[in-house]
Design an enzyme around this catalytic site. Sequence first.
Site, PDB file in Angstrom:
ATOM      1  CG  HIS A  26       5.651  -7.448 -12.986  1.00 50.47           C
ATOM      2  ND1 HIS A  26       6.905  -6.891 -13.684  1.00 50.47           N
ATOM      3  CD2 HIS A  26       6.275  -8.399 -12.121  1.00 50.47           C
ATOM      4  CE1 HIS A  26       7.925  -7.649 -13.389  1.00 50.47           C
ATOM      5  NE2 HIS A  26       7.703  -8.486 -12.287  1.00 50.47           N
TER       6      HIS A  26
ATOM      7  CG  ASP B  76       6.712  -5.060 -16.541  1.00 51.11           C
ATOM      8  OD1 ASP B  76       8.084  -5.414 -16.700  1.00 51.11           O
ATOM      9  OD2 ASP B  76       6.267  -5.135 -15.566  1.00 51.11           O
TER      10      ASP B  76
ATOM     11  CD1 TRP C 135      10.790  -2.136  -5.955  1.00 49.48           C
ATOM     12  CD2 TRP C 135      12.729  -2.779  -4.839  1.00 49.48           C
ATOM     13  NE1 TRP C 135      11.483  -1.097  -6.006  1.00 49.48           N
ATOM     14  CE2 TRP C 135      12.573  -1.397  -5.163  1.00 49.48           C
ATOM     15  CE3 TRP C 135      13.589  -3.665  -4.227  1.00 49.48           C
ATOM     16  CZ2 TRP C 135      13.990  -0.758  -4.790  1.00 49.48           C
ATOM     17  CZ3 TRP C 135      14.707  -2.840  -3.726  1.00 49.48           C
ATOM     18  CH2 TRP C 135      14.722  -1.438  -4.023  1.00 49.48           C
ATOM     19  CG  ASN C 136       5.644  -3.595  -5.772  1.00 51.09           C
ATOM     20  OD1 ASN C 136       5.632  -2.533  -6.072  1.00 51.09           O
ATOM     21  ND2 ASN C 136       5.572  -4.628  -6.606  1.00 51.09           N
TER      22      ASN C 136
HETATM   23  N1  UDP Z   1      -0.238  -7.006  -0.893  1.00 53.17           N
HETATM   24  C1  UDP Z   1      -1.293  -6.619  -0.554  1.00 53.17           C
HETATM   25  N2  UDP Z   1      -2.024  -7.498   0.654  1.00 53.17           N
HETATM   26  C2  UDP Z   1      -1.616  -8.569   1.087  1.00 53.17           C
HETATM   27  C3  UDP Z   1      -0.565  -9.049   0.255  1.00 53.17           C
HETATM   28  C4  UDP Z   1       0.309  -8.312  -0.709  1.00 53.17           C
HETATM   29  O1  UDP Z   1      -1.927  -5.392  -0.673  1.00 53.17           O
HETATM   30  O2  UDP Z   1      -2.446  -9.226   1.763  1.00 53.17           O
HETATM   31  C5  UDP Z   1       0.291  -6.245  -2.099  1.00 53.17           C
HETATM   32  C6  UDP Z   1       1.672  -5.537  -1.291  1.00 53.17           C
HETATM   33  O3  UDP Z   1       1.095  -4.434  -0.705  1.00 53.17           O
HETATM   34  C7  UDP Z   1       2.575  -5.243  -2.553  1.00 53.17           C
HETATM   35  C8  UDP Z   1       2.429  -6.453  -3.387  1.00 53.17           C
HETATM   36  O4  UDP Z   1       0.853  -6.977  -3.080  1.00 53.17           O
HETATM   37  O5  UDP Z   1       2.271  -4.107  -2.996  1.00 53.17           O
HETATM   38  C9  UDP Z   1       3.268  -7.306  -3.534  1.00 53.17           C
HETATM   39  O6  UDP Z   1       4.189  -7.145  -4.142  1.00 53.17           O
HETATM   40  P1  UDP Z   1       5.739  -7.654  -4.235  1.00 53.17           P
HETATM   41  O7  UDP Z   1       6.433  -7.000  -5.060  1.00 53.17           O
HETATM   42  O8  UDP Z   1       6.241  -7.448  -2.677  1.00 53.17           O
HETATM   43  O9  UDP Z   1       5.587  -9.117  -4.336  1.00 53.17           O
HETATM   44  P2  UDP Z   1       4.891 -10.046  -5.529  1.00 53.17           P
HETATM   45  O10 UDP Z   1       3.379  -9.968  -5.206  1.00 53.17           O
HETATM   46  O11 UDP Z   1       5.257  -9.496  -6.750  1.00 53.17           O
HETATM   47  O12 UDP Z   1       5.770 -11.253  -5.083  1.00 53.17           O
END
Ligand code: UDP
Length: 450
Positions: free
Chosen positions: A20, A118, A350-351
Amino acid sequence: PETKSSRKHIAVLAFPFGTHATPLLGFVRRISEAASDAKFSFFSTAQSNAVLLANRGEVERVKFLDVDSGLPNGYVFNKSDPNAPVVYFLKATPGNFERAVEIVVAETGMEFSCFISDAFMWFAAEMAEKRRVPWIALWTSGPRSLLVHLHTDFLRERLGINGPGEQTLEFFPGLSEIRAMDLPEGLVSGPLDEGVPLLLHKMGQILPKAAAVAANSYEELDLPDVNKLMKTRLPKFLNIGPFTLSSLLLPASDEYCCLEWLEKREKSSVAYISFGSVIQPPLPELTALAEALEARKTPFLWSFRGNPTEQLPLGFLQRTSVYGKMVPWAPQIKILQHSSVGVFVTHGGWNSILESIIGGVPMICRPFFGDQKLNERTLETVWGIGLGIEGRKFTKDGTMKALEVVLCSEQGKIMREKIAVLKKLAFQAVESEGSSTANFKAVMELITKT
Ligand code: UDP
Protein backbone atom coordinates in the site's frame (compact mmCIF):
# COMPACT_ATOMS: atom_id res chain seq x y z
CA PRO A 1 10.88 35.84 -1.54
CA GLU A 2 9.41 32.56 -0.49
CA THR A 3 7.71 32.64 2.88
CA LYS A 4 6.70 29.68 4.95
CA SER A 5 3.02 30.33 4.24
CA SER A 6 3.48 30.60 0.47
CA ARG A 7 4.69 27.02 0.26
CA LYS A 8 2.44 24.04 0.02
CA HIS A 9 2.74 21.60 2.84
CA ILE A 10 0.99 18.32 2.14
CA ALA A 11 0.23 15.65 4.72
CA VAL A 12 0.31 12.09 3.43
CA LEU A 13 -1.26 9.30 5.50
CA ALA A 14 -0.21 5.78 4.56
CA PHE A 15 -1.69 2.38 5.32
CA PRO A 16 1.45 0.55 6.46
CA PHE A 17 0.64 -3.05 5.38
CA GLY A 18 0.87 -5.11 2.19
CA THR A 19 1.80 -3.21 -0.94
CA HIS A 20 0.00 0.00 0.00
CA ALA A 21 2.64 2.53 1.02
CA THR A 22 4.83 2.06 -2.08
CA PRO A 23 2.21 3.15 -4.65
CA LEU A 24 1.25 6.03 -2.33
CA LEU A 25 4.86 7.17 -2.25
CA GLY A 26 4.99 6.82 -6.05
CA PHE A 27 1.93 9.08 -6.29
CA VAL A 28 3.56 11.64 -3.97
CA ARG A 29 6.78 11.55 -5.97
CA ARG A 30 4.85 12.37 -9.13
CA ILE A 31 3.00 15.23 -7.44
CA SER A 32 6.28 16.62 -6.14
CA GLU A 33 7.72 16.61 -9.65
CA ALA A 34 4.71 18.59 -10.87
CA ALA A 35 4.59 21.00 -7.90
CA SER A 36 8.14 21.97 -7.12
CA ASP A 37 7.06 24.36 -4.35
CA ALA A 38 5.43 21.59 -2.32
CA LYS A 39 6.80 19.87 0.75
CA PHE A 40 5.42 16.57 1.99
CA SER A 41 5.15 14.99 5.40
CA PHE A 42 4.72 11.26 4.85
CA PHE A 43 3.18 9.57 7.89
CA SER A 44 3.45 5.81 8.36
CA THR A 45 4.72 3.39 10.99
CA ALA A 46 8.46 3.21 11.69
CA GLN A 47 8.63 -0.26 10.16
CA SER A 48 6.83 0.71 6.96
CA ASN A 49 8.92 3.88 6.58
CA ALA A 50 12.15 1.92 7.10
CA VAL A 51 11.21 -0.55 4.36
CA LEU A 52 10.28 2.26 1.97
CA LEU A 53 13.54 4.06 2.61
CA ALA A 54 15.60 0.90 2.27
CA ASN A 55 13.96 -0.09 -1.02
CA ARG A 56 13.37 3.26 -2.65
CA GLY A 57 15.84 5.64 -1.04
CA GLU A 58 15.25 9.24 -0.02
CA VAL A 59 12.70 11.19 -2.02
CA GLU A 60 13.30 14.90 -2.48
CA ARG A 61 11.10 17.20 -0.38
CA VAL A 62 9.44 14.22 1.30
CA LYS A 63 9.98 13.85 5.03
CA PHE A 64 9.16 10.46 6.51
CA LEU A 65 7.53 10.63 9.94
CA ASP A 66 6.66 7.73 12.19
CA VAL A 67 3.26 7.21 13.79
CA ASP A 68 2.55 4.82 16.64
CA SER A 69 2.02 1.28 15.34
CA GLY A 70 -0.26 0.46 18.28
CA LEU A 71 1.73 -2.71 19.01
CA PRO A 72 2.07 -3.51 22.71
CA ASN A 73 5.59 -3.34 24.17
CA GLY A 74 7.52 -6.52 23.49
CA TYR A 75 5.02 -7.72 20.86
CA VAL A 76 6.33 -10.68 18.85
CA PHE A 77 4.79 -11.54 15.47
CA ASN A 78 2.88 -14.80 15.58
CA LYS A 79 2.35 -16.64 12.31
CA SER A 80 -0.91 -18.14 13.53
CA ASP A 81 -2.39 -14.65 13.92
CA PRO A 82 -0.92 -12.71 10.98
CA ASN A 83 -3.62 -10.07 11.09
CA ALA A 84 -2.85 -8.93 14.65
CA PRO A 85 -0.56 -6.00 13.67
CA VAL A 86 -3.33 -4.61 11.46
CA VAL A 87 -5.85 -4.86 14.29
CA TYR A 88 -3.49 -3.13 16.77
CA PHE A 89 -2.72 -0.43 14.23
CA LEU A 90 -6.38 0.26 13.51
CA LYS A 91 -7.06 0.59 17.23
CA ALA A 92 -4.37 3.28 17.42
CA THR A 93 -5.94 5.30 14.56
CA PRO A 94 -6.79 8.10 14.12
CA GLY A 95 -5.14 9.33 17.34
CA ASN A 96 -1.66 8.27 16.24
CA PHE A 97 -1.91 10.26 13.00
CA GLU A 98 -3.57 13.27 14.71
CA ARG A 99 -0.75 13.52 17.25
CA ALA A 100 1.98 13.17 14.64
CA VAL A 101 0.35 15.80 12.41
CA GLU A 102 0.09 18.28 15.26
CA ILE A 103 3.71 17.79 16.26
CA VAL A 104 4.86 18.54 12.70
CA VAL A 105 2.75 21.69 12.50
CA ALA A 106 4.11 22.88 15.85
CA GLU A 107 7.71 22.14 14.89
CA THR A 108 7.67 23.60 11.38
CA GLY A 109 5.17 26.40 11.90
CA MET A 110 3.58 25.33 8.62
CA GLU A 111 -0.07 24.35 8.46
CA PHE A 112 -1.08 21.67 5.97
CA SER A 113 -2.64 22.83 2.71
CA CYS A 114 -3.91 19.42 1.63
CA PHE A 115 -4.32 15.87 2.94
CA ILE A 116 -3.52 12.92 0.75
CA SER A 117 -4.19 9.46 2.10
CA ASP A 118 -4.56 5.83 1.28
CA ALA A 119 -8.31 5.45 0.81
CA PHE A 120 -8.28 2.98 3.73
CA MET A 121 -7.39 5.93 6.01
CA TRP A 122 -10.89 7.42 5.67
CA PHE A 123 -10.49 9.59 8.80
CA ALA A 124 -8.19 11.82 6.77
CA ALA A 125 -11.52 13.29 5.54
CA GLU A 126 -12.20 14.60 9.03
CA MET A 127 -8.65 15.79 9.55
CA ALA A 128 -8.83 17.77 6.31
CA GLU A 129 -12.33 19.09 6.97
CA LYS A 130 -11.32 20.38 10.40
CA ARG A 131 -8.56 22.40 8.74
CA ARG A 132 -10.73 23.38 5.74
CA VAL A 133 -8.37 21.90 3.20
CA PRO A 134 -9.03 19.28 0.50
CA TRP A 135 -8.64 15.54 0.97
CA ILE A 136 -7.43 13.40 -1.90
CA ALA A 137 -7.66 9.64 -1.48
CA LEU A 138 -5.62 7.06 -3.33
CA TRP A 139 -7.26 3.71 -4.02
CA THR A 140 -4.36 1.33 -4.58
CA SER A 141 -6.43 -1.48 -6.07
CA GLY A 142 -8.72 -1.76 -9.07
CA PRO A 143 -12.01 0.07 -9.66
CA ARG A 144 -14.11 -3.09 -9.31
CA SER A 145 -13.13 -3.78 -5.74
CA LEU A 146 -13.78 -0.16 -4.82
CA LEU A 147 -17.20 -0.35 -6.44
CA VAL A 148 -18.23 -3.28 -4.30
CA HIS A 149 -17.03 -1.57 -1.10
CA LEU A 150 -18.98 1.55 -2.07
CA HIS A 151 -22.09 -0.62 -2.38
CA THR A 152 -21.68 -2.80 0.71
CA ASP A 153 -25.10 -1.97 2.20
CA PHE A 154 -26.83 -2.42 -1.13
CA LEU A 155 -25.10 -5.76 -1.76
CA ARG A 156 -26.02 -6.99 1.72
CA GLU A 157 -29.65 -6.11 0.98
CA ARG A 158 -29.63 -7.85 -2.38
CA LEU A 159 -27.56 -10.92 -1.52
CA GLY A 160 -28.25 -11.30 2.19
CA ILE A 161 -25.44 -11.95 4.65
CA ASN A 162 -25.49 -15.71 4.57
CA GLY A 163 -22.00 -15.98 3.26
CA PRO A 164 -20.51 -16.44 -0.14
CA GLY A 165 -22.66 -18.24 -2.67
CA GLU A 166 -22.82 -18.77 -6.40
CA GLN A 167 -25.39 -16.06 -7.09
CA THR A 168 -24.11 -13.44 -9.51
CA LEU A 169 -24.29 -9.67 -9.39
CA GLU A 170 -26.37 -9.61 -12.56
CA PHE A 171 -28.20 -6.53 -11.29
CA PHE A 172 -24.93 -4.54 -11.47
CA PRO A 173 -24.08 -3.39 -15.00
CA GLY A 174 -20.45 -4.30 -15.68
CA LEU A 175 -20.18 -6.68 -12.74
CA SER A 176 -22.65 -9.32 -13.88
CA GLU A 177 -20.01 -12.09 -14.07
CA ILE A 178 -19.02 -11.64 -10.43
CA ARG A 179 -20.45 -14.07 -7.88
CA ALA A 180 -21.06 -13.46 -4.18
CA MET A 181 -18.22 -15.92 -3.51
CA ASP A 182 -15.79 -13.66 -5.38
CA LEU A 183 -16.40 -10.66 -3.12
CA PRO A 184 -13.89 -9.66 -0.42
CA GLU A 185 -14.53 -11.71 2.73
CA GLY A 186 -16.76 -9.95 5.24
CA LEU A 187 -18.51 -7.86 2.59
CA VAL A 188 -21.69 -9.93 2.54
CA SER A 189 -21.19 -11.90 5.75
CA GLY A 190 -20.55 -11.18 9.40
CA PRO A 191 -20.65 -7.93 11.38
CA LEU A 192 -19.22 -4.62 10.19
CA ASP A 193 -18.46 -3.21 13.61
CA GLU A 194 -14.70 -3.60 13.99
CA GLY A 195 -11.34 -4.20 12.34
CA VAL A 196 -10.98 -4.28 8.57
CA PRO A 197 -14.72 -4.78 7.78
CA LEU A 198 -15.51 -1.60 9.75
CA LEU A 199 -12.67 0.26 8.05
CA LEU A 200 -13.86 -0.67 4.57
CA HIS A 201 -17.50 0.07 5.32
CA LYS A 202 -16.62 3.52 6.71
CA MET A 203 -14.38 4.15 3.74
CA GLY A 204 -17.25 3.39 1.35
CA GLN A 205 -19.47 5.88 3.17
CA ILE A 206 -16.93 8.67 3.44
CA LEU A 207 -15.08 8.55 0.09
CA PRO A 208 -17.77 10.64 -1.67
CA LYS A 209 -16.50 13.54 0.50
CA ALA A 210 -13.05 13.43 -1.10
CA ALA A 211 -12.06 16.22 -3.49
CA ALA A 212 -10.82 13.38 -5.69
CA VAL A 213 -10.26 9.64 -5.49
CA ALA A 214 -7.27 8.66 -7.59
CA ALA A 215 -6.67 5.03 -8.54
CA ASN A 216 -3.86 2.89 -9.85
CA SER A 217 -5.63 1.79 -13.01
CA TYR A 218 -6.58 3.16 -16.41
CA GLU A 219 -10.01 3.83 -17.88
CA GLU A 220 -9.58 1.63 -20.95
CA LEU A 221 -8.83 -1.48 -18.88
CA ASP A 222 -12.38 -2.19 -17.87
CA LEU A 223 -15.87 -2.14 -19.33
CA PRO A 224 -17.39 1.33 -19.84
CA ASP A 225 -20.23 0.30 -17.49
CA VAL A 226 -17.76 -0.03 -14.62
CA ASN A 227 -16.58 3.54 -15.09
CA LYS A 228 -20.12 4.81 -15.44
CA LEU A 229 -21.27 3.12 -12.26
CA MET A 230 -18.25 4.52 -10.43
CA LYS A 231 -18.90 8.07 -11.57
CA THR A 232 -22.46 7.97 -10.26
CA ARG A 233 -21.06 7.37 -6.79
CA LEU A 234 -17.75 9.22 -7.05
CA PRO A 235 -17.90 11.94 -9.71
CA LYS A 236 -14.24 12.73 -9.01
CA PHE A 237 -12.94 9.20 -9.48
CA LEU A 238 -9.76 9.46 -11.54
CA ASN A 239 -7.74 6.56 -12.89
CA ILE A 240 -4.15 7.76 -13.07
CA GLY A 241 -2.24 4.51 -13.61
CA PRO A 242 -0.78 2.09 -14.22
CA PHE A 243 1.79 3.34 -11.75
CA THR A 244 4.32 0.87 -13.13
CA LEU A 245 4.54 3.10 -16.19
CA SER A 246 4.32 6.47 -14.49
CA SER A 247 6.21 5.91 -11.24
CA LEU A 248 9.35 7.91 -10.70
CA LEU A 249 10.53 5.74 -7.82
CA LEU A 250 13.87 3.99 -8.02
CA PRO A 251 13.47 0.51 -9.50
CA ALA A 252 14.10 -2.49 -7.27
CA SER A 253 17.60 -3.97 -7.47
CA ASP A 254 18.43 -7.41 -8.86
CA GLU A 255 20.77 -8.71 -6.18
CA TYR A 256 20.05 -12.38 -6.96
CA CYS A 257 20.75 -11.99 -10.70
CA CYS A 258 17.29 -13.06 -11.87
CA LEU A 259 17.54 -11.20 -15.17
CA GLU A 260 20.83 -12.83 -16.06
CA TRP A 261 19.24 -16.23 -15.35
CA LEU A 262 16.24 -15.39 -17.55
CA GLU A 263 18.56 -14.49 -20.41
CA LYS A 264 19.51 -18.16 -20.69
CA ARG A 265 15.93 -19.43 -21.03
CA GLU A 266 13.78 -19.89 -24.07
CA LYS A 267 11.13 -17.40 -25.10
CA SER A 268 7.87 -17.55 -23.07
CA SER A 269 9.00 -20.71 -21.27
CA VAL A 270 9.43 -19.67 -17.65
CA ALA A 271 6.82 -19.69 -14.87
CA TYR A 272 7.47 -16.72 -12.57
CA ILE A 273 5.96 -17.40 -9.15
CA SER A 274 5.23 -14.87 -6.43
CA PHE A 275 2.45 -14.33 -3.92
CA GLY A 276 3.23 -10.70 -3.07
CA SER A 277 4.49 -9.25 0.16
CA VAL A 278 2.10 -10.84 2.64
CA ILE A 279 1.05 -14.33 1.66
CA GLN A 280 2.68 -17.69 2.11
CA PRO A 281 0.53 -20.52 0.73
CA PRO A 282 -0.04 -23.43 3.13
CA LEU A 283 2.52 -26.27 3.04
CA PRO A 284 0.42 -28.88 1.19
CA GLU A 285 -0.17 -26.37 -1.59
CA LEU A 286 3.52 -25.46 -1.80
CA THR A 287 4.23 -29.17 -2.16
CA ALA A 288 1.60 -29.56 -4.90
CA LEU A 289 2.95 -26.59 -6.82
CA ALA A 290 6.54 -27.88 -6.54
CA GLU A 291 5.48 -31.36 -7.67
CA ALA A 292 3.64 -29.95 -10.68
CA LEU A 293 6.69 -27.92 -11.75
CA GLU A 294 8.95 -30.93 -11.37
CA ALA A 295 6.61 -33.34 -13.15
CA ARG A 296 6.40 -30.99 -16.16
CA LYS A 297 10.03 -29.82 -15.88
CA THR A 298 8.68 -26.30 -16.27
CA PRO A 299 11.50 -23.75 -15.92
CA PHE A 300 10.61 -21.56 -12.95
CA LEU A 301 11.75 -18.47 -11.11
CA TRP A 302 10.18 -18.44 -7.66
CA SER A 303 10.20 -15.48 -5.29
CA PHE A 304 9.81 -17.48 -2.11
CA ARG A 305 8.82 -16.00 1.26
CA GLY A 306 10.05 -18.42 3.89
CA ASN A 307 12.60 -21.20 3.95
CA PRO A 308 12.47 -23.30 0.75
CA THR A 309 14.70 -26.07 2.14
CA GLU A 310 12.29 -26.64 5.01
CA GLN A 311 9.04 -26.00 3.21
CA LEU A 312 9.48 -27.74 -0.15
CA PRO A 313 9.71 -31.50 -0.81
CA LEU A 314 13.00 -33.15 0.18
CA GLY A 315 15.57 -32.89 -2.63
CA PHE A 316 13.34 -30.64 -4.78
CA LEU A 317 15.90 -27.84 -4.91
CA GLN A 318 18.72 -30.12 -6.07
CA ARG A 319 16.63 -32.03 -8.58
CA THR A 320 15.32 -28.85 -10.21
CA SER A 321 18.46 -26.72 -9.97
CA VAL A 322 19.14 -26.99 -13.71
CA TYR A 323 15.87 -25.35 -14.69
CA GLY A 324 14.63 -23.65 -11.53
CA LYS A 325 15.74 -20.68 -9.45
CA MET A 326 14.54 -19.70 -5.98
CA VAL A 327 15.07 -16.20 -4.58
CA PRO A 328 13.80 -14.44 -1.44
CA TRP A 329 12.78 -11.31 -3.42
CA ALA A 330 12.85 -10.46 -7.11
CA PRO A 331 12.68 -7.33 -9.29
CA GLN A 332 9.20 -8.36 -10.38
CA ILE A 333 8.40 -5.51 -12.76
CA LYS A 334 11.51 -6.17 -14.84
CA ILE A 335 11.03 -9.93 -14.68
CA LEU A 336 7.52 -9.69 -16.07
CA GLN A 337 8.85 -7.61 -18.94
CA HIS A 338 11.43 -10.24 -19.88
CA SER A 339 10.58 -12.24 -22.99
CA SER A 340 11.52 -15.58 -21.34
CA VAL A 341 8.59 -15.40 -18.92
CA GLY A 342 5.53 -17.27 -20.20
CA VAL A 343 3.23 -17.32 -17.21
CA PHE A 344 2.89 -15.60 -13.84
CA VAL A 345 1.64 -17.77 -10.97
CA THR A 346 0.20 -15.15 -8.63
CA HIS A 347 -2.11 -14.48 -5.70
CA GLY A 348 -3.91 -11.86 -7.79
CA GLY A 349 -2.78 -8.76 -5.89
CA TRP A 350 -3.65 -5.65 -7.86
CA ASN A 351 -0.08 -4.44 -8.37
CA SER A 352 0.93 -7.87 -9.61
CA ILE A 353 -1.92 -7.99 -12.11
CA LEU A 354 -1.09 -4.59 -13.57
CA GLU A 355 2.60 -5.47 -13.75
CA SER A 356 1.72 -8.69 -15.60
CA ILE A 357 -0.42 -6.77 -18.08
CA ILE A 358 2.45 -4.34 -18.70
CA GLY A 359 4.69 -7.33 -19.31
CA GLY A 360 2.10 -9.04 -21.54
CA VAL A 361 2.27 -12.21 -19.39
CA PRO A 362 -0.89 -14.29 -18.80
CA MET A 363 -1.59 -15.42 -15.25
CA ILE A 364 -2.52 -18.44 -13.18
CA CYS A 365 -4.18 -17.11 -10.09
CA ARG A 366 -4.54 -18.63 -6.63
CA PRO A 367 -6.40 -15.92 -4.69
CA PHE A 368 -6.32 -15.66 -0.90
CA PHE A 369 -8.06 -12.62 0.57
CA GLY A 370 -9.34 -9.09 0.03
CA ASP A 371 -9.82 -8.16 -3.61
CA GLN A 372 -7.89 -11.17 -4.95
CA LYS A 373 -10.89 -13.42 -5.73
CA LEU A 374 -12.63 -10.59 -7.52
CA ASN A 375 -9.44 -9.90 -9.50
CA GLU A 376 -9.08 -13.58 -10.38
CA ARG A 377 -12.66 -13.87 -11.57
CA THR A 378 -12.30 -10.71 -13.65
CA LEU A 379 -9.07 -11.68 -15.35
CA GLU A 380 -10.48 -15.09 -16.22
CA THR A 381 -14.06 -14.36 -17.28
CA VAL A 382 -14.05 -10.71 -18.33
CA TRP A 383 -10.59 -10.01 -19.72
CA GLY A 384 -9.65 -13.57 -20.71
CA ILE A 385 -6.01 -13.06 -19.73
CA GLY A 386 -5.53 -15.84 -17.23
CA LEU A 387 -6.94 -18.75 -15.29
CA GLY A 388 -8.06 -19.29 -11.75
CA ILE A 389 -6.56 -22.44 -10.28
CA GLU A 390 -9.17 -25.21 -10.01
CA GLY A 391 -10.93 -25.17 -6.63
CA ARG A 392 -8.89 -22.10 -5.67
CA LYS A 393 -6.17 -24.35 -4.25
CA PHE A 394 -2.97 -25.78 -5.72
CA THR A 395 -3.18 -29.48 -6.39
CA LYS A 396 -0.56 -31.27 -8.45
CA ASP A 397 -3.01 -32.16 -11.24
CA GLY A 398 -4.82 -28.83 -11.28
CA THR A 399 -1.55 -26.93 -11.43
CA MET A 400 -0.13 -29.13 -14.20
CA LYS A 401 -3.30 -28.60 -16.23
CA ALA A 402 -3.23 -24.85 -15.74
CA LEU A 403 0.46 -24.63 -16.74
CA GLU A 404 -0.27 -26.71 -19.83
CA VAL A 405 -3.16 -24.46 -20.86
CA VAL A 406 -1.31 -21.19 -20.46
CA LEU A 407 2.10 -22.26 -21.74
CA CYS A 408 1.23 -24.75 -24.47
CA SER A 409 -2.34 -24.45 -25.75
CA GLU A 410 -4.30 -22.40 -28.24
CA GLN A 411 -6.23 -20.94 -25.31
CA GLY A 412 -2.95 -19.69 -23.87
CA LYS A 413 -2.11 -18.08 -27.17
CA ILE A 414 -5.45 -16.26 -27.16
CA MET A 415 -4.73 -15.06 -23.63
CA ARG A 416 -1.43 -13.62 -24.82
CA GLU A 417 -3.18 -11.82 -27.66
CA LYS A 418 -5.79 -10.35 -25.34
CA ILE A 419 -3.23 -9.21 -22.83
CA ALA A 420 -1.22 -7.57 -25.61
CA VAL A 421 -4.26 -5.42 -26.38
CA LEU A 422 -4.62 -4.35 -22.74
CA LYS A 423 -0.90 -3.67 -22.58
CA LYS A 424 -1.08 -1.35 -25.56
CA LEU A 425 -4.02 0.51 -24.03
CA ALA A 426 -2.04 0.92 -20.80
CA PHE A 427 0.87 2.53 -22.62
CA GLN A 428 -1.54 4.82 -24.49
CA ALA A 429 -3.22 5.90 -21.25
CA VAL A 430 0.02 7.38 -19.93
CA GLU A 431 1.06 9.14 -23.14
CA SER A 432 0.82 12.93 -23.15
CA GLU A 433 -2.70 12.85 -24.61
CA GLY A 434 -3.75 9.73 -22.68
CA SER A 435 -6.62 9.40 -20.22
CA SER A 436 -4.45 8.76 -17.17
CA THR A 437 -2.28 11.77 -17.97
CA ALA A 438 -5.37 13.99 -18.25
CA ASN A 439 -6.72 12.60 -14.99
CA PHE A 440 -3.43 13.24 -13.22
CA LYS A 441 -3.54 16.86 -14.40
CA ALA A 442 -7.02 17.13 -12.88
CA VAL A 443 -5.62 15.90 -9.55
CA MET A 444 -2.81 18.45 -9.77
CA GLU A 445 -5.28 21.26 -10.33
CA LEU A 446 -7.05 20.37 -7.12
CA ILE A 447 -3.77 20.35 -5.23
CA THR A 448 -2.33 23.54 -6.66
CA LYS A 449 -5.45 25.70 -6.46
CA THR A 450 -5.54 25.47 -2.66
N1 UDP B 1 7.24 -7.73 -5.50
C1 UDP B 1 8.55 -7.62 -5.88
N2 UDP B 1 9.36 -8.71 -5.75
C2 UDP B 1 8.93 -9.90 -5.25
C3 UDP B 1 7.57 -10.01 -4.87
C4 UDP B 1 6.75 -8.90 -5.01
O1 UDP B 1 9.00 -6.57 -6.35
O2 UDP B 1 9.73 -10.82 -5.16
C5 UDP B 1 6.37 -6.54 -5.64
C6 UDP B 1 5.54 -6.60 -6.89
O3 UDP B 1 6.25 -6.07 -7.98
C7 UDP B 1 4.32 -5.80 -6.52
C8 UDP B 1 4.21 -5.97 -5.03
O4 UDP B 1 5.44 -6.50 -4.58
O5 UDP B 1 4.51 -4.43 -6.84
C9 UDP B 1 3.08 -6.92 -4.64
O6 UDP B 1 1.91 -6.19 -4.71
P1 UDP B 1 0.49 -6.86 -4.83
O7 UDP B 1 -0.53 -5.77 -4.85
O8 UDP B 1 0.47 -7.77 -5.98
O9 UDP B 1 0.36 -7.77 -3.55
P2 UDP B 1 0.47 -7.53 -1.95
O10 UDP B 1 1.92 -7.43 -1.62
O11 UDP B 1 -0.26 -6.24 -1.62
O12 UDP B 1 -0.18 -8.74 -1.40
